[in-house]
Design a protein around this motif. Structure first.
Motif, PDB file in Angstrom:
ATOM      1  N   CYS A  41      46.751 -59.036 -48.037  1.00  0.00           N
ATOM      2  CA  CYS A  41      45.384 -58.962 -47.510  1.00  0.00           C
ATOM      3  C   CYS A  41      44.308 -59.236 -48.542  1.00  0.00           C
ATOM      4  CB  CYS A  41      45.145 -57.606 -46.872  1.00  0.00           C
ATOM      5  SG  CYS A  41      45.278 -56.196 -48.015  1.00  0.00           S
ATOM      6  N   GLY A  42      44.641 -59.142 -49.854  1.00  0.00           N
ATOM      7  CA  GLY A  42      43.591 -59.295 -50.850  1.00  0.00           C
ATOM      8  C   GLY A  42      42.491 -58.274 -50.621  1.00  0.00           C
ATOM      9  N   PRO A  43      41.239 -58.621 -50.935  1.00  0.00           N
ATOM     10  CA  PRO A  43      40.140 -57.664 -50.745  1.00  0.00           C
ATOM     11  C   PRO A  43      39.726 -57.448 -49.300  1.00  0.00           C
ATOM     12  CG  PRO A  43      39.648 -59.259 -52.489  1.00  0.00           C
ATOM     13  CD  PRO A  43      40.832 -59.784 -51.751  1.00  0.00           C
ATOM     14  N   GLY A  44      40.293 -58.239 -48.361  1.00  0.00           N
ATOM     15  CA  GLY A  44      40.063 -57.899 -46.960  1.00  0.00           C
ATOM     16  C   GLY A  44      39.275 -58.862 -46.108  1.00  0.00           C
ATOM     17  N   SER A  45      39.181 -60.130 -46.484  1.00  0.00           N
ATOM     18  CA  SER A  45      38.412 -61.082 -45.667  1.00  0.00           C
ATOM     19  C   SER A  45      38.983 -61.217 -44.262  1.00  0.00           C
ATOM     20  CB  SER A  45      38.380 -62.453 -46.349  1.00  0.00           C
ATOM     21  OG  SER A  45      37.679 -62.409 -47.561  1.00  0.00           O
ATOM     22  N   LEU A  46      40.283 -61.475 -44.169  1.00  0.00           N
ATOM     23  CA  LEU A  46      40.903 -61.602 -42.848  1.00  0.00           C
ATOM     24  C   LEU A  46      41.047 -60.241 -42.178  1.00  0.00           C
ATOM     25  CD1 LEU A  46      42.325 -63.171 -40.617  1.00  0.00           C
ATOM     26  CD2 LEU A  46      44.425 -63.099 -41.981  1.00  0.00           C
ATOM     27  N   THR A  47      41.338 -59.200 -42.944  1.00  0.00           N
ATOM     28  CA  THR A  47      41.468 -57.858 -42.372  1.00  0.00           C
ATOM     29  C   THR A  47      40.204 -57.473 -41.614  1.00  0.00           C
ATOM     30  OG1 THR A  47      42.683 -57.328 -44.399  1.00  0.00           O
ATOM     31  CG2 THR A  47      42.257 -55.522 -42.884  1.00  0.00           C
ATOM     32  N   ALA A  48      39.051 -57.794 -42.180  1.00  0.00           N
ATOM     33  CA  ALA A  48      37.781 -57.469 -41.517  1.00  0.00           C
ATOM     34  C   ALA A  48      37.628 -58.225 -40.208  1.00  0.00           C
ATOM     35  CB  ALA A  48      36.619 -57.788 -42.452  1.00  0.00           C
ATOM     36  N   VAL A  49      38.069 -59.474 -40.176  1.00  0.00           N
ATOM     37  CA  VAL A  49      38.000 -60.263 -38.941  1.00  0.00           C
ATOM     38  C   VAL A  49      38.946 -59.687 -37.891  1.00  0.00           C
ATOM     39  CG1 VAL A  49      38.479 -62.544 -37.963  1.00  0.00           C
ATOM     40  CG2 VAL A  49      37.233 -62.358 -40.113  1.00  0.00           C
ATOM     41  N   LEU A  50      40.148 -59.287 -38.320  1.00  0.00           N
ATOM     42  CA  LEU A  50      41.095 -58.668 -37.394  1.00  0.00           C
ATOM     43  C   LEU A  50      40.527 -57.372 -36.818  1.00  0.00           C
ATOM     44  CD1 LEU A  50      44.413 -59.162 -39.405  1.00  0.00           C
ATOM     45  CD2 LEU A  50      43.622 -60.486 -37.435  1.00  0.00           C
ATOM     46  N   ALA A  51      39.889 -56.572 -37.671  1.00  0.00           N
ATOM     47  CA  ALA A  51      39.318 -55.307 -37.209  1.00  0.00           C
ATOM     48  C   ALA A  51      38.179 -55.544 -36.221  1.00  0.00           C
ATOM     49  CB  ALA A  51      38.835 -54.492 -38.399  1.00  0.00           C
ATOM     50  N   ALA A  52      37.377 -56.567 -36.466  1.00  0.00           N
ATOM     51  CA  ALA A  52      36.294 -56.888 -35.546  1.00  0.00           C
ATOM     52  C   ALA A  52      36.827 -57.325 -34.190  1.00  0.00           C
ATOM     53  CB  ALA A  52      35.407 -57.977 -36.144  1.00  0.00           C
ATOM     54  N   ARG A  53      37.974 -58.000 -34.183  1.00  0.00           N
ATOM     55  CA  ARG A  53      38.557 -58.493 -32.939  1.00  0.00           C
ATOM     56  C   ARG A  53      39.335 -57.407 -32.184  1.00  0.00           C
ATOM     57  NH1 ARG A  53      40.448 -63.599 -31.414  1.00  0.00           N
ATOM     58  NH2 ARG A  53      38.643 -64.328 -32.619  1.00  0.00           N
ATOM     59  N   PHE A  54      40.157 -56.640 -32.909  1.00  0.00           N
ATOM     60  CA  PHE A  54      41.091 -55.729 -32.253  1.00  0.00           C
ATOM     61  C   PHE A  54      40.776 -54.241 -32.468  1.00  0.00           C
ATOM     62  CE2 PHE A  54      43.682 -59.531 -33.485  1.00  0.00           C
ATOM     63  CZ  PHE A  54      43.766 -60.073 -32.205  1.00  0.00           C
ATOM     64  N   GLY A  55      39.806 -53.946 -33.332  1.00  0.00           N
ATOM     65  CA  GLY A  55      39.508 -52.573 -33.702  1.00  0.00           C
ATOM     66  C   GLY A  55      40.315 -52.165 -34.921  1.00  0.00           C
ATOM     67  N   ALA A  56      39.666 -51.511 -35.874  1.00  0.00           N
ATOM     68  CA  ALA A  56      40.324 -51.173 -37.135  1.00  0.00           C
ATOM     69  C   ALA A  56      41.577 -50.335 -36.926  1.00  0.00           C
ATOM     70  CB  ALA A  56      39.351 -50.446 -38.064  1.00  0.00           C
ATOM     71  N   VAL A  57      41.580 -49.476 -35.922  1.00  0.00           N
ATOM     72  CA  VAL A  57      42.721 -48.602 -35.680  1.00  0.00           C
ATOM     73  C   VAL A  57      43.962 -49.400 -35.293  1.00  0.00           C
ATOM     74  CG1 VAL A  57      42.241 -48.214 -33.229  1.00  0.00           C
ATOM     75  CG2 VAL A  57      43.411 -46.449 -34.580  1.00  0.00           C
ATOM     76  N   ASN A  58      43.794 -50.635 -34.868  1.00  0.00           N
ATOM     77  CA  ASN A  58      44.902 -51.503 -34.465  1.00  0.00           C
ATOM     78  C   ASN A  58      45.277 -52.514 -35.538  1.00  0.00           C
ATOM     79  OD1 ASN A  58      45.347 -50.539 -31.752  1.00  0.00           O
ATOM     80  ND2 ASN A  58      43.354 -51.445 -31.246  1.00  0.00           N
TER      81      ASN A  58
END
Length: 252
Positions: A41-58
């Motif tokens: 994930c590195g510092p989280g560029s894609l992780t943030a996009v995933l959280a925006a789409r599916f919710g951080a809890v997912n």
């Protein structure tokens, strides 16, 4: 070669491409629901996009760098972000609807073990996707290596790094037994404020180019800087550089 650097350093070097790429890679991947995993994930560029789409809890994410994991946790509160290796994922079988890996595959030590782990943690019919820079399509490092090779014909070259060609990606996904395999190309570009904005991140020592630069004596570093400046036509102000990214996806 290292990626164990501060998140801010990575953001100035590769992160600026990661941010532009992330939403388009997710669209290509075809993952439509969570829970979803990001590997590397590195510092989280894609992780943030995933959280925006599916919710951080997912959203779950792993990376071997403790500094990157700390940065990703701070940027995406609520996501399950862990220090870990893609070849030994700390999750139970069938935990996810999909898994993505952005700009990481070329640096995985055991890629077949990685795909085996992705097959294990993603549910049947779930999607697994990855993307890498194309062999000669990343202008940032292509400029650097072209300059380096003029000064040192024995300099290494990113073009020889694994999984920078479609055939290699297809072979890996087919060996893993993924179904409905599809490849694609994503073109992105990023803007630099000036030549120093382009050049200074190399000194962080990130990846093959940064490691090579730091291994050179001071006069060779200066010569490399001048050679890059010339190859970019002596920019006096802002300019942009393109990157071509190869992407692949398949169902478990």
């Amino acid at each position: 070669m290292t990626f164990a650097v501060a998140a801010e350093a990575y953001d100035r070097y590769i992160g600026r491409y990661s941010r532009a790429l992330a939403p388009r890679f997710l669209e290509f991947a075809g993952v439509t629901s969570g829970p979803v995993l990001e590997v590397g994930c590195g510092p989280g560029s894609l992780t943030a996009v995933l959280a925006a789409r599916f919710g951080a809890v997912n959203v779950a994410a792993v990376d071997p760098s403790e500094s990157f994991v700390a940065a990703c946790r701070a940027r995406v509160p609520g996501a399950d972000v862990r220090v870990g290796s893609g070849e030994s994922l700390p999750f139970v079988d069938g935990a996810f609807e999909g898994a993505l890996s952005q700009l990481v595959l070329s640096f995985v030590r055991e890629p077949d073990q990685l795909t085996a782990e992705l097959s294990r943690v993603v549910r049947r019919d779930g999607m697994v996707a990855a993307c890498t820079f194309e062999a000669n399509g990343f202008a940032l490092v292509r400029t650097f290596w072209d300059a380096a090779l003029r000064l040192d014909p024995k300099a290494p070259d990113d073009a020889s790094i694994p999984f920078r060609r479609e055939a290699e990606l297809l072979a890996l996904w087919n060996r893993a037994g993924f179904r409905e395999v599809r490849t694609g190309v994503i073109d992105v570009d990023t803007r630099y404020a000036d030549f120093e904005d382009f050049w200074s991140p190399f000194a962080f020592g990130i990846g093959p180019a940064g490691s090579y630069l730091l291994a050179q004596p001071a006069d060779r570093r200066a010569a490399l800087r001048d050679a890059c400046f010339l190859r970019l036509a002596k920019p006096a102000g802002p300019f942009s550089l393109p990157a071509r990214v190869l992407a692949i996806r398949g169902r478990v």
